[in-house]
Design a protein around this motif. Structure first.
Motif, PDB file in Angstrom:
ATOM      1  N   UNK A  45       0.888  -1.169   0.000  1.00  0.00           N
ATOM      2  CA  UNK A  45       0.000   0.000   0.000  1.00  0.00           C
ATOM      3  C   UNK A  45       0.920   1.212   0.000  1.00  0.00           C
ATOM      4  N   UNK A  46       0.640   2.155  -0.864  1.00  0.00           N
ATOM      5  CA  UNK A  46       1.464   3.362  -0.957  1.00  0.00           C
ATOM      6  C   UNK A  46       0.549   4.572  -0.988  1.00  0.00           C
ATOM      7  N   UNK A  47       1.143   5.754  -1.049  1.00  0.00           N
ATOM      8  CA  UNK A  47       0.350   6.988  -1.176  1.00  0.00           C
ATOM      9  C   UNK A  47       0.468   7.520  -2.594  1.00  0.00           C
ATOM     10  N   UNK A  54      -3.127   4.065  -1.821  1.00  0.00           N
ATOM     11  CA  UNK A  54      -3.282   3.265  -3.043  1.00  0.00           C
ATOM     12  C   UNK A  54      -2.859   1.845  -2.717  1.00  0.00           C
ATOM     13  N   UNK A  55      -3.792   0.906  -2.852  1.00  0.00           N
ATOM     14  CA  UNK A  55      -3.548  -0.491  -2.516  1.00  0.00           C
ATOM     15  C   UNK A  55      -3.379  -1.292  -3.808  1.00  0.00           C
ATOM     16  N   UNK A  56      -2.232  -1.928  -3.973  1.00  0.00           N
ATOM     17  CA  UNK A  56      -1.990  -2.706  -5.189  1.00  0.00           C
ATOM     18  C   UNK A  56      -2.965  -3.873  -5.348  1.00  0.00           C
ATOM     19  N   UNK A  57      -3.610  -4.279  -4.263  1.00  0.00           N
ATOM     20  CA  UNK A  57      -4.629  -5.336  -4.361  1.00  0.00           C
ATOM     21  C   UNK A  57      -5.738  -4.920  -5.331  1.00  0.00           C
ATOM     22  N   UNK A  58      -5.964  -3.623  -5.445  1.00  0.00           N
ATOM     23  CA  UNK A  58      -7.016  -3.131  -6.356  1.00  0.00           C
ATOM     24  C   UNK A  58      -6.703  -3.445  -7.819  1.00  0.00           C
ATOM     25  N   UNK A 129      -0.460   7.974 -10.399  1.00  0.00           N
ATOM     26  CA  UNK A 129       0.878   8.476 -10.060  1.00  0.00           C
ATOM     27  C   UNK A 129       1.005   8.502  -8.534  1.00  0.00           C
ATOM     28  N   UNK A 130       2.046   7.884  -8.032  1.00  0.00           N
ATOM     29  CA  UNK A 130       2.255   7.799  -6.595  1.00  0.00           C
ATOM     30  C   UNK A 130       3.077   8.973  -6.082  1.00  0.00           C
ATOM     31  N   UNK A 139      17.636   4.500   1.230  1.00  0.00           N
ATOM     32  CA  UNK A 139      16.251   4.904   1.534  1.00  0.00           C
ATOM     33  C   UNK A 139      15.265   4.409   0.468  1.00  0.00           C
ATOM     34  N   UNK A 140      15.653   3.374  -0.272  1.00  0.00           N
ATOM     35  CA  UNK A 140      14.789   2.814  -1.314  1.00  0.00           C
ATOM     36  C   UNK A 140      13.444   2.386  -0.720  1.00  0.00           C
ATOM     37  N   UNK A 141      12.356   2.716  -1.418  1.00  0.00           N
ATOM     38  CA  UNK A 141      11.025   2.346  -0.926  1.00  0.00           C
ATOM     39  C   UNK A 141      10.806   0.839  -1.067  1.00  0.00           C
TER      40      UNK A 141
END
Length: 196
Positions: A45-47, A54-58, A129-130, A139-141
């Protein structure tokens, strides 16, 4: 003496067969461990640029192209091709997810709001777009750790070479291909993959 030699031959064959069996079992266990450690993109899940979750499950069941973007790069015009690709295939179980990043020659210096305005004004971007992230270094996400580490994605280790590197994710959320930054989004290596 003949009996002894015959006995030793049979014993050697049995030992060799047992060793081969053990080797096959060991290989199977290693393969099984690799498979069980393999992750998929749906865990994240990201912003987005607006600060929404924003949930990649979607995106489950869709093919996904993940790309790191920048506003002041020689490759920035790829936004136009990315948008065209998205419009062409978005109703055919395909999505593009952009991650702005400032890792290469400080070519994405803007805030999330500035990036959003730039994308809309110059390229009419409508694909998700995230929020700006780091795609390499300490600091890699987490999404990019998954994309670049074989121990997580099960496919290969890779390094993000520059802005607009593309990662192709299949309908199961698994990494399938890594596409170099200079390869255009409209290249056959990408369109053929989407259509197959």
């Amino acid at each position: 003496m003949k009996k002894l030699l015959s006995y030793l031959s049979v014993l050697t064959i049995l030992i060799f067969s047992n060793c081969q069996g053990q080797q096959n079992v060991t290989t199977a266990v290693k393969t099984s461990k690799t498979e069980s450690m393999k992750q998929n993109i749906y865990q994240f899940k990201v912003q987005d640029l607006s600060g929404n979750s924003f949930d990649f499950v979607s995106l489950k069941g869709k093919k996904i192209l993940v790309v790191n973007t920048a506003s002041k790069c020689g490759l920035t015009p790829q936004y136009k091709d990315l948008e065209a690709l998205y419009k062409k295939y978005k109703d055919k179980n395909f999505c593009i997810v952009g991650f702005p990043a400032n890792n290469f020659a400080a070519q994405e210096p803007g805030t999330n709001e500035e990036i959003s305005t730039f994308c809309q004004k110059n390229y009419g971007v409508t694909f998700p777009m995230m929020a700006k992230v780091s795609v390499k270094g300490s600091d890699m996400c987490e999404v990019y750790k998954f994309l670049t580490e074989k121990s997580k994605n099960g496919l290969q280790d890779s390094e993000v070479e520059w802005n607009f590197q593309k990662y192709l994710i299949n309908e199961k959320g698994e990494l399938e291909h890594v596409i170099a930054p200079r390869v255009l989004p409209t290249d056959a290596s990408i369109t053929t993959w989407i259509e197959k």
